[in-house]
Motif scaffolding. Structure first.
Motif, PDB file in Angstrom:
ATOM      1  N   UNK A   7      30.629  34.679  47.815  1.00  0.00           N
ATOM      2  CA  UNK A   7      32.059  34.379  47.750  1.00  0.00           C
ATOM      3  C   UNK A   7      32.345  33.262  46.757  1.00  0.00           C
ATOM      4  N   UNK A   8      31.483  32.223  46.758  1.00  0.00           N
ATOM      5  CA  UNK A   8      31.669  31.137  45.792  1.00  0.00           C
ATOM      6  C   UNK A   8      31.486  31.639  44.357  1.00  0.00           C
ATOM      7  N   UNK A   9      30.497  32.499  44.146  1.00  0.00           N
ATOM      8  CA  UNK A   9      30.279  33.047  42.810  1.00  0.00           C
ATOM      9  C   UNK A   9      31.475  33.895  42.360  1.00  0.00           C
ATOM     10  N   UNK A  10      32.016  34.680  43.274  1.00  0.00           N
ATOM     11  CA  UNK A  10      33.164  35.519  42.932  1.00  0.00           C
ATOM     12  C   UNK A  10      34.399  34.676  42.603  1.00  0.00           C
ATOM     13  N   UNK A  11      34.632  33.614  43.390  1.00  0.00           N
ATOM     14  CA  UNK A  11      35.782  32.748  43.118  1.00  0.00           C
ATOM     15  C   UNK A  11      35.627  32.029  41.782  1.00  0.00           C
ATOM     16  N   UNK A  12      34.400  31.641  41.447  1.00  0.00           N
ATOM     17  CA  UNK A  12      34.168  30.972  40.170  1.00  0.00           C
ATOM     18  C   UNK A  12      34.465  31.897  39.007  1.00  0.00           C
ATOM     19  N   UNK A  13      34.025  33.161  39.110  1.00  0.00           N
ATOM     20  CA  UNK A  13      34.311  34.126  38.051  1.00  0.00           C
ATOM     21  C   UNK A  13      35.806  34.401  37.935  1.00  0.00           C
ATOM     22  N   UNK A  14      36.497  34.528  39.082  1.00  0.00           N
ATOM     23  CA  UNK A  14      37.936  34.758  39.042  1.00  0.00           C
ATOM     24  C   UNK A  14      38.679  33.583  38.408  1.00  0.00           C
TER      25      UNK A  14
END
Length: 204
Positions: free
Chosen positions: A63-70
């Protein structure tokens, strides 16, 4: 000579000593030498045992990786719509201060004024078209008169006709004789080639 089963039980170091001993005593044959095999040295370590992690931790990490990419995508989209400012195209500050006084109110035209302007535009287009057609007609008349004159001249004398159609290079004498070197400028400070780069740097 050693039996085959016994040779397989020896290590690499013991086999090497046996080979040297037997070769020295000349009691080893070719068949026995072909049975010696040494294991390749791989120099590898055992695979590490995978640690079992909590699925909640893995989910939080994803989830943290996805938020960073977004977040990065949103920042790129935001910067894509912004143009890099150019210092030479920025208006002076005193004009920005006078923007309110310089701004003109929008003039609302009446229907009669719009119709009058449209008719005036049509009249202007008709006038320019007629002017163009008159110029074309005048050029055609001149060329036709020139053609008739040349035909009459040909009937009178062919020599005069060919002399008439020859281009006259001396009709309009034109020559240019300009300066090859400009005079020096008094008290001129010649640049030495060095300069200071004052251009602004903008990040991607």
């Amino acid at each position: 000579m050693f039996p085959l089963g016994l040779l397989k039980q020896f290590s690499r170091f013991s086999i090497g000593s046996i080979i040297n001993t037997q070769v020295n005593t000349k009691n080893i044959n070719t068949f026995a030498a072909l049975q010696f095999k040494i294991t390749d040295q791989l120099w590898a370590e055992p695979l590490k045992k995978k640690k079992k992690m909590d699925p909640a931790i893995l989910k939080a990490r994803e989830e943290r990786r996805r938020k960073k990419l977004e977040k990065q995508i949103r920042r790129l989209e935001k910067n894509a719509r912004q143009l890099k400012p150019i210092a030479e195209l920025e208006p002076p500050l005193h004009l920005l201060d006078e923007k309110g006084r310089r701004k003109r109110a929008v003039v609302v035209l009446s229907a009669e004024e719009i119709e009058a302007r449209a008719l005036l535009n049509k009249d202007w287009c008709r006038y320019k078209r007629q002017e163009y057609m008159n110029n074309i007609a005048q050029i055609d008349r001149i060329m036709a008169a020139q053609k008739r004159a040349l035909e009459k001249l040909y009937e009178e004398s062919e020599d005069l006709y060919y002399e008439a159609i020859m281009p006259d290079l001396a009709l309009i004498p034109y020559s240019i004789d300009g300066t090859y070197e400009t005079p020096p400028i008094n008290n001129y400070d010649s640049p030495d080639g060095e300069y200071i780069d004052v251009s602004k740097k903008w990040g991607n």
